[in-house]
Design a protein around this motif. Sequence first.
Motif, mmCIF file in Angstrom:
data_model
loop_
_atom_site.group_PDB
_atom_site.id
_atom_site.type_symbol
_atom_site.label_atom_id
_atom_site.label_comp_id
_atom_site.label_asym_id
_atom_site.label_seq_id
_atom_site.Cartn_x
_atom_site.Cartn_y
_atom_site.Cartn_z
ATOM 1 N N GLY A 304 0.823 -1.213 0.000
ATOM 2 C CA GLY A 304 0.000 0.000 0.000
ATOM 3 C C GLY A 304 0.851 1.254 0.000
ATOM 4 O O GLY A 304 0.603 2.202 -0.760
ATOM 5 N N VAL A 305 1.878 1.259 0.859
ATOM 6 C CA VAL A 305 2.800 2.410 0.896
ATOM 7 C C VAL A 305 3.509 2.577 -0.444
ATOM 8 O O VAL A 305 3.635 3.680 -0.984
ATOM 9 N N GLY A 306 3.986 1.459 -0.992
ATOM 10 C CA GLY A 306 4.704 1.506 -2.262
ATOM 11 C C GLY A 306 3.834 2.000 -3.403
ATOM 12 O O GLY A 306 4.259 2.813 -4.246
ATOM 13 N N TYR A 307 2.564 1.528 -3.445
ATOM 14 C CA TYR A 307 1.673 1.921 -4.534
ATOM 15 C C TYR A 307 1.329 3.413 -4.471
ATOM 16 O O TYR A 307 1.131 4.061 -5.497
ATOM 17 N N LYS A 308 1.235 3.953 -3.257
ATOM 18 C CA LYS A 308 1.001 5.397 -3.137
ATOM 19 C C LYS A 308 2.157 6.188 -3.771
ATOM 20 O O LYS A 308 1.955 7.203 -4.438
ATOM 21 N N LEU A 309 3.384 5.707 -3.536
ATOM 22 C CA LEU A 309 4.552 6.372 -4.128
ATOM 23 C C LEU A 309 4.562 6.232 -5.651
ATOM 24 O O LEU A 309 4.899 7.178 -6.375
ATOM 25 N N LEU A 310 4.199 5.038 -6.138
ATOM 26 C CA LEU A 310 4.127 4.832 -7.591
ATOM 27 C C LEU A 310 3.151 5.821 -8.215
ATOM 28 O O LEU A 310 3.426 6.429 -9.261
ATOM 29 N N LYS A 311 1.985 5.972 -7.571
ATOM 30 C CA LYS A 311 0.971 6.873 -8.093
ATOM 31 C C LYS A 311 1.437 8.320 -7.995
ATOM 32 O O LYS A 311 1.238 9.123 -8.918
ATOM 33 N N LYS A 312 2.068 8.689 -6.877
ATOM 34 C CA LYS A 312 2.527 10.058 -6.666
ATOM 35 C C LYS A 312 3.535 10.483 -7.724
ATOM 36 O O LYS A 312 3.483 11.614 -8.232
ATOM 37 N N TYR A 313 4.444 9.594 -8.049
ATOM 38 C CA TYR A 313 5.512 9.933 -8.999
ATOM 39 C C TYR A 313 5.177 9.534 -10.425
ATOM 40 O O TYR A 313 5.992 9.765 -11.336
ATOM 41 N N GLY A 314 4.032 8.922 -10.628
ATOM 42 C CA GLY A 314 3.602 8.596 -11.986
ATOM 43 C C GLY A 314 4.450 7.558 -12.665
ATOM 44 O O GLY A 314 4.738 7.668 -13.861
ATOM 45 N N VAL A 315 4.899 6.532 -11.897
ATOM 46 C CA VAL A 315 5.723 5.467 -12.479
ATOM 47 C C VAL A 315 5.063 4.118 -12.198
ATOM 48 O O VAL A 315 4.053 4.032 -11.491
ATOM 49 N N GLN A 316 5.669 3.051 -12.762
ATOM 50 C CA GLN A 316 5.045 1.740 -12.702
ATOM 51 C C GLN A 316 5.813 0.714 -11.878
ATOM 52 O O GLN A 316 5.242 -0.295 -11.450
ATOM 53 N N THR A 317 7.102 0.922 -11.650
ATOM 54 C CA THR A 317 7.917 -0.121 -11.028
ATOM 55 C C THR A 317 8.732 0.420 -9.860
ATOM 56 O O THR A 317 8.971 1.635 -9.738
ATOM 57 N N THR A 318 9.182 -0.511 -9.034
ATOM 58 C CA THR A 318 10.044 -0.152 -7.899
ATOM 59 C C THR A 318 11.337 0.489 -8.390
ATOM 60 O O THR A 318 11.818 1.477 -7.816
ATOM 61 N N ASP A 319 11.917 -0.085 -9.445
ATOM 62 C CA ASP A 319 13.199 0.429 -9.939
ATOM 63 C C ASP A 319 13.080 1.867 -10.431
ATOM 64 O O ASP A 319 14.032 2.657 -10.323
ATOM 65 N N GLU A 320 11.909 2.234 -10.963
ATOM 66 C CA GLU A 320 11.719 3.625 -11.394
ATOM 67 C C GLU A 320 11.684 4.553 -10.181
ATOM 68 O O GLU A 320 12.201 5.683 -10.244
ATOM 69 N N LEU A 321 11.089 4.113 -9.093
ATOM 70 C CA LEU A 321 11.113 4.902 -7.856
ATOM 71 C C LEU A 321 12.531 5.073 -7.336
ATOM 72 O O LEU A 321 12.935 6.160 -6.896
ATOM 73 N N LEU A 322 13.303 3.993 -7.402
ATOM 74 C CA LEU A 322 14.697 4.058 -6.942
ATOM 75 C C LEU A 322 15.528 4.993 -7.822
ATOM 76 O O LEU A 322 16.451 5.664 -7.334
ATOM 77 N N LYS A 323 15.184 5.044 -9.115
ATOM 78 C CA LYS A 323 15.887 5.962 -10.022
ATOM 79 C C LYS A 323 15.576 7.417 -9.641
ATOM 80 O O LYS A 323 16.475 8.273 -9.629
ATOM 81 N N ILE A 324 14.318 7.695 -9.315
ATOM 82 C CA ILE A 324 13.938 9.040 -8.871
ATOM 83 C C ILE A 324 14.674 9.390 -7.588
ATOM 84 O O ILE A 324 15.181 10.505 -7.412
ATOM 85 N N GLN A 325 14.768 8.438 -6.677
ATOM 86 C CA GLN A 325 15.484 8.650 -5.415
ATOM 87 C C GLN A 325 16.939 8.999 -5.676
ATOM 88 O O GLN A 325 17.487 9.930 -5.073
ATOM 89 N N GLU A 326 17.575 8.264 -6.593
ATOM 90 C CA GLU A 326 18.984 8.520 -6.919
ATOM 91 C C GLU A 326 19.155 9.884 -7.573
ATOM 92 O O GLU A 326 20.111 10.621 -7.285
ATOM 93 N N ASP A 327 18.219 10.251 -8.459
ATOM 94 C CA ASP A 327 18.287 11.559 -9.127
ATOM 95 C C ASP A 327 18.157 12.690 -8.117
ATOM 96 O O ASP A 327 18.863 13.712 -8.219
ATOM 97 N N LEU A 328 17.254 12.558 -7.170
ATOM 98 C CA LEU A 328 17.099 13.575 -6.141
ATOM 99 C C LEU A 328 18.372 13.728 -5.319
ATOM 100 O O LEU A 328 18.800 14.843 -4.981
ATOM 101 N N LYS A 329 18.986 12.595 -5.004
ATOM 102 C CA LYS A 329 20.230 12.616 -4.227
ATOM 103 C C LYS A 329 21.328 13.359 -5.006
ATOM 104 O O LYS A 329 22.080 14.170 -4.445
ATOM 105 N N GLU A 330 21.405 13.087 -6.334
ATOM 106 C CA GLU A 330 22.414 13.743 -7.178
ATOM 107 C C GLU A 330 22.153 15.248 -7.278
ATOM 108 O O GLU A 330 23.090 16.049 -7.253
ATOM 109 N N LYS A 331 20.862 15.623 -7.403
ATOM 110 C CA LYS A 331 20.530 17.048 -7.495
ATOM 111 C C LYS A 331 20.964 17.790 -6.246
ATOM 112 O O LYS A 331 21.556 18.865 -6.324
#
Length: 555
Positions: A304-331
Amino acid sequence: MLVKLYIRNYAIIREVEVEFGKQLNVITGETGAGKSILMGALSLILGERADASVLSHHKGKCVIEGLFRAQDEKVAWWMKQNDMDEEEEIIIRRELLPGGKSRSFVNDTPVNVSALKELGHMLVDQHQQFDGQGIATESFQRSVLDALAGNADMLQQLHTEFQLLTETRTRYESLLAEQSTAEKERDYHTYLLQELEAVDLKPQELELLDEELNTLSNAGHIQQVLSEVVVFMSEGEQPLVQQLKSVQQKLQQLESVFPGVSPLCERLKSTAIELDDIAGDIERLSDTVSHQPDRVEWVSDRIGVGYKLLKKYGVQTTDELLKIQEDLKEKLQEMDEASDTAQQLKSAIITQEQQALKTAASVSKRRQQCVTAFEKDVNQLLKRVGMPNARLKVLMEPGTLRVHGTDTIRFLFNANVGSDRAEAGFESLGKVASGGELSRLMLCIKSLVAGKLQLPTLVFDEIDTGISGEAARQVAMVMEEMSNAHQLIAITHQPQIAARAHKHFFVYKTMQDDVVEAGIRVLEPEERIKAIAQMLSGEQPSAAALENAREMMNT
């Protein structure tokens, strides 16, 4: 250098062609014969505005063409900027049509008038009465002092340093602008990163949890099916594995009388072993499945927690969420690094500015060192050319750092020092009223730097206004000296100037079909003597005037 000038159907000129010499070219002739008209035609191919009123009464278009030879970096740059091949010879042609339209060409390539004017200033420096452009500009006045001071190398160094400083400032200002925008987003990006890091997702975690939840939700059914399969294969009244072993034993009874069944017996044996292993694996697998209400709840909450994040960021997979996390860290890391870079650039600006100011100070010092001598030399020349009360003063004032230094330079002029009008004081050259005075001042200044600056062809239209006698002779000598380094073209009424010419042109008028026309020709030595004598004593020169003219040419 202006090699040749061709004019057709311009004012009272039907057609003339003039080939100029490398040094001092003098043009004389009758009043109204067309000397200034000749210079007017030249100004057209140098980019001046065309006026239909100068069209000749002859039918056909007006054509003016000039052949120049130029080995100048600025001219080469202009040719490159206008997509033309760099050539030593440049042909400029201007055509005026009866309807008032005009066309301009450089080496047969069409150009607009503004571009032509830009090129024209590089090829010919025209000085007419009340024309203060060129020498009245700060850039020229600065170049005069730099030529006398020998600042070329130091100015090149300053140019390099100033360019580096400008580039560093541009990078710093751009980085500050980026930082300003980024800082507004820093808190939001930090919040998003902390949100994702708090969930602490692993690669493909949500997809694996989906599979696990599906298994846990169907645990009872899975166990039932697996148990039934185990019973069917190995624990029932007639288990499949046991039946297969019985088939194998029956066939083995035929091996002694029918050898062909032996391979089949081996295969059945292998199959029985494999089925026995499968049955064992199914039984063990069944043991791993159990109804776990707590685990089902935890997995459901996690998904449930994971799906809320998927919906919030408009992505479909866990790895896409992790990519967003890495991009934020780099920024956020880039923002931190940008702050360090900005500080480094700020320090670099201070260092580079100090170095440029140091070089500019050296340039300024060398300029200042030559001012006194320059003022003295110009003022002495002004006396020679008939301006004993005229004085030039150089005003240098400190300013902001620019590519050419920190100095603001102005040439001030007073034509009446020591007279009743002396209180008028010194004024900028652009405000000098007398065209003749300004022209002679230009001649004096440019004669001092003629050998040190890349000056174009110099044209003087009636520089001799208001002078005669010894002053005119001195002007002539200055012009002759200057022509050793540069081509000069001068329209004059003074015999002293005409006598110093390396090439003497005479403009005359004729009547053709009741129409006045102008012509021009080069005078031979004896013709020059007569023309100069006529300038001295009139249309019918005396023997004394002729002898005086001959003496003037030979001294």
